[in-house]
Design a protein around this motif. Structure first.
Motif, short mmCIF file in Angstrom:
data_model
loop_
_atom_site.label_atom_id
_atom_site.label_comp_id
_atom_site.label_asym_id
_atom_site.label_seq_id
_atom_site.Cartn_x
_atom_site.Cartn_y
_atom_site.Cartn_z
N CYS A 1 0.84 -1.20 0.00
CA CYS A 1 0.00 0.00 0.00
C CYS A 1 0.88 1.26 0.00
CB CYS A 1 -0.89 -0.02 1.24
SG CYS A 1 -1.81 1.50 1.49
N SER B 1 0.14 4.03 0.95
CA SER B 1 -0.16 4.90 2.08
C SER B 1 0.43 4.35 3.38
CB SER B 1 -1.68 5.05 2.20
OG SER B 1 -2.00 6.06 3.11
N CYS B 2 0.19 3.02 3.68
CA CYS B 2 0.64 2.47 4.97
C CYS B 2 1.74 1.41 4.84
CB CYS B 2 -0.55 1.88 5.73
SG CYS B 2 -1.17 0.35 5.00
N CYS C 1 -4.51 0.09 0.19
CA CYS C 1 -5.30 -0.96 0.84
C CYS C 1 -6.66 -0.44 1.31
CB CYS C 1 -4.53 -1.56 2.01
SG CYS C 1 -4.53 -0.56 3.49
N CYS D 1 -6.89 2.00 4.18
CA CYS D 1 -6.42 3.38 3.96
C CYS D 1 -7.35 4.19 3.07
CB CYS D 1 -5.03 3.38 3.33
SG CYS D 1 -3.75 2.84 4.47
#
Ligand SMILES: [Zn+2]
Length: 270
Positions: free
Chosen positions: A164, A166-167, A185, A188
């Motif tokens: 992901c 983002s995370c 994901c 997120c």
């Protein structure tokens, strides 16, 4: 006087006046080359045939004291004849040439990508060989998706497909963020609420296909078959990705959409 001779692909031509053209070339050695071709608007000019769009030619360029290059000699190696007589094939190829013209300056000395571009034109020209039931469009759409993915990779913005963006987690990768250049994901996705560019849904199979294209070498990348529904999803994702990464929606892409939708004739009638 500076003279260079190099194999070159004609990307774009632009009329300067009644006689001369300004031509943008892609060369494996020099990347993008822009040159004036004097007198080549006349069909009788010796270099006329070698300086048409999509021509792969042996070109000699000269320049005086670092000024703009002038074409002093050009001879055709391959003019992709069966491409230029088909409006559907020309529309795909024009879009490819527009993208390459924008990025070629950064692609110096990459012989493999240069050959890949030529091969894409060749496969476009000979699309009937790979057509199903006489319909060349699915094969041309597959070529376009491959071209777009390989081109974003050569631009240095290879998509992140394993984690992901983002995370960093590698589970529930159900979205693709064009502007961040990779998968996101489900946990997120709420973080994108209210943003201008929302990630789109992506399936595990979509990710596998895109990953296959990213990782395959230029020779073997074309040799996979794909169901049309899956192909259409991949096409939509990778086209938006390329548009986001180049920050350009080419006029030729807009025209290509009309061609794919089958309504370009309506336009020409209006
Ligand atoms: Zn996440």
């Amino acid at each position: 006087m500076n003279t260079i001779r190099t194999a070159s692909l004609v990307l774009k031509t632009c009329n300067m006046n009644d006689n001369d053209k300004l031509i943008t070339f892609f060369s494996p050695e020099y990347g993008r080359l822009t040159a004036i071709a004097k007198g080549v608007r006349s069909h009788k000019h010796k270099d006329f045939a070698a300086l048409q769009p999509f021509c792969f030619s042996d070109v000699t360029f000269t320049s005086k004291q670092g000024g703009l290059y002038t074409v002093s000699f050009a001879q055709v190696t391959n003019n992709f004849f069966d491409l230029r007589n088909d409006v559907i094939k020309v529309s795909f190829a024009t879009y490819y040439m527009d993208i390459v013209a924008d990025i070629a300056q950064e692609i110096v000395g990459d012989e493999d990508y240069f050959k890949f571009v030529l091969n894409t034109l060749y496969l476009t020209e000979k699309a009937e060989r790979n057509a199903e039931d006489g319909d060349i469009l699915p094969f041309l759409k597959k070529l376009k998706a491959i071209f777009e993915i390989k081109t974003v990779c050569v631009m240095g913005v290879m998509p992140e497909l394993g984690r992901c963006v983002s995370c960093g987690k590698d589970k529930k990768l159900d979205y693709f963020s064009h502007y961040e250049g990779g998968v996101a994901c489900s946990d997120c996705i709420g973080r994108y609420d209210g943003r201008e560019h929302l990630p789109v849904s992506i399936t595990e199979m979509d990710i596998k296909i895109i990953d296959y294209i990213v990782k395959s070498d230029y020779r073997s990348v074309f040799s996979f078959s794909i169901a049309e529904e899956l192909l259409n999803r991949i096409c939509a994702i990778v086209e938006r990705y390329l548009v986001a990464q180049t920050d350009t929606f080419y006029k030729s892409l807009g025209f290509l959409h009309k061609i794919i939708a089958g309504n370009y004739q309506n336009d020409s009638e209006n």
